[in-house]
Scaffold this motif. Sequence first.
Motif, mmCIF file in Angstrom:
data_model
loop_
_atom_site.group_PDB
_atom_site.id
_atom_site.type_symbol
_atom_site.label_atom_id
_atom_site.label_comp_id
_atom_site.label_asym_id
_atom_site.label_seq_id
_atom_site.Cartn_x
_atom_site.Cartn_y
_atom_site.Cartn_z
ATOM 1 N N ASP A 1 0.827 -1.209 0.000
ATOM 2 C CA ASP A 1 0.000 0.000 0.000
ATOM 3 C C ASP A 1 0.862 1.262 0.000
ATOM 4 O O ASP A 1 0.598 2.207 -0.746
ATOM 5 N N VAL A 2 1.889 1.270 0.853
ATOM 6 C CA VAL A 2 2.744 2.449 0.983
ATOM 7 C C VAL A 2 3.504 2.715 -0.312
ATOM 8 O O VAL A 2 3.581 3.859 -0.791
ATOM 9 N N ILE A 3 4.083 1.671 -0.893
ATOM 10 C CA ILE A 3 4.847 1.844 -2.138
ATOM 11 C C ILE A 3 3.909 2.156 -3.297
ATOM 12 O O ILE A 3 4.185 3.031 -4.126
ATOM 13 N N ALA B 1 18.906 -3.851 5.633
ATOM 14 C CA ALA B 1 18.167 -3.724 4.381
ATOM 15 C C ALA B 1 19.199 -3.463 3.299
ATOM 16 O O ALA B 1 20.232 -2.827 3.553
ATOM 17 N N LEU B 2 18.946 -3.971 2.117
ATOM 18 C CA LEU B 2 19.844 -3.692 1.002
ATOM 19 C C LEU B 2 19.032 -3.437 -0.260
ATOM 20 O O LEU B 2 17.909 -3.917 -0.410
ATOM 21 N N VAL B 3 19.623 -2.665 -1.140
ATOM 22 C CA VAL B 3 18.993 -2.338 -2.419
ATOM 23 C C VAL B 3 20.001 -2.607 -3.518
ATOM 24 O O VAL B 3 21.058 -1.964 -3.579
ATOM 25 N N SER B 4 19.683 -3.578 -4.362
ATOM 26 C CA SER B 4 20.531 -3.894 -5.508
ATOM 27 C C SER B 4 19.899 -3.266 -6.746
ATOM 28 O O SER B 4 18.913 -3.783 -7.283
ATOM 29 N N ARG B 5 20.456 -2.132 -7.159
ATOM 30 C CA ARG B 5 19.989 -1.471 -8.381
ATOM 31 C C ARG B 5 20.642 -2.151 -9.573
ATOM 32 O O ARG B 5 21.859 -2.342 -9.599
ATOM 33 N N PRO C 1 14.669 4.807 6.766
ATOM 34 C CA PRO C 1 13.909 4.725 5.518
ATOM 35 C C PRO C 1 14.834 4.257 4.401
ATOM 36 O O PRO C 1 16.012 4.621 4.365
ATOM 37 N N ILE C 2 14.332 3.438 3.514
ATOM 38 C CA ILE C 2 15.149 2.950 2.404
ATOM 39 C C ILE C 2 14.490 3.307 1.077
ATOM 40 O O ILE C 2 13.264 3.370 0.978
ATOM 41 N N PRO C 3 15.304 3.550 0.043
ATOM 42 C CA PRO C 3 14.735 3.846 -1.268
ATOM 43 C C PRO C 3 14.265 2.574 -1.959
ATOM 44 O O PRO C 3 14.861 1.508 -1.797
ATOM 45 N N ILE C 4 13.207 2.685 -2.715
ATOM 46 C CA ILE C 4 12.729 1.583 -3.542
ATOM 47 C C ILE C 4 13.050 1.960 -4.977
ATOM 48 O O ILE C 4 12.380 2.793 -5.590
ATOM 49 N N PRO D 1 10.793 6.189 -4.583
ATOM 50 C CA PRO D 1 9.942 6.302 -3.401
ATOM 51 C C PRO D 1 10.674 5.761 -2.176
ATOM 52 O O PRO D 1 11.614 4.970 -2.297
ATOM 53 N N LEU D 2 10.245 6.180 -0.989
ATOM 54 C CA LEU D 2 10.862 5.739 0.245
ATOM 55 C C LEU D 2 9.926 4.796 0.997
ATOM 56 O O LEU D 2 8.713 5.000 1.029
ATOM 57 N N LEU D 3 10.527 3.782 1.599
ATOM 58 C CA LEU D 3 9.802 2.888 2.497
ATOM 59 C C LEU D 3 10.360 3.127 3.895
ATOM 60 O O LEU D 3 11.495 2.744 4.198
#
Length: 257
Positions: free
Chosen positions: A31-33, A175-179, A199-202, A211-213
């Motif tokens: 919902d948030v994203i 948390a990790l983000v693999s772009r 907060p982490i970026p999506i 967007p931020l989660l």
Amino acid sequence: MPSPFPGMNPYIEQAAVWQDFHTRFMSTAADVIGAQVEPRYFVKIEEHRYLHELFSAEREPFGRPDLSVLPGDENAPVPSGGAAVAAPATVFTPDAVEEEIQRYLEIRDRQTREVVTVVELLSPSNKDSKEGRQQYWNKVRLLLSRTKANLVEIDLLRGGPRMPWREMKECDYYALVSRASERPRVAFWPVKLREALSPIPISLRPDEPEPLLDLQALIHRIYDAGRYRLFIYDSDPEPPLSASDAVWAAQLLHPPA
């Protein structure tokens, strides 16, 4: 009422609570994203299905303590009929299996339906079960090596070995983000038990706003919606806290008047 802990609440990590938390996390995060990525993208809740041998030495029903296997009825009548024909040999059925469903998120392009980003929240079987861990890690490696999709992986469990990301710093949660555009480099947010979650970026497509989660706000929201304050403190955290952390947690739960 928010959780009394500044970061992740270690009492939520109990097997009796985790499955409910995981389901609520995925739904709330969707919902948030989704509200931030529309109208170009939409968010779907998808499912991994894992099979586990029930008689494996490593297997336990993580997060589902009320799971039961019904025994056969030893008093059931035996079919009658003609004389039995003896078989020349005997074989045996394979070990029974249990199906485990784990939810994750896909962010898809509304026009092409292409998967742009996958969001995963790890469960105990991803970390502690040899079968579940290998199945999950194989899926991650395929996504990273054969697709252009981004990956967001969140681990809010202190127990179990970490996923084998290279050069990972010591932490209680992460948390990790693999772009896709930055591989093999992966953005990483390590968190200690007593620290707030960031907060982490999506990530979406290159050069698009991300967007931020807000993970901490999400924890508080789920804690309140799940009415966790009514029952999670009846048992100790899993895994147990260290002596100093147990004192710290007790002070948060029962502050001096």
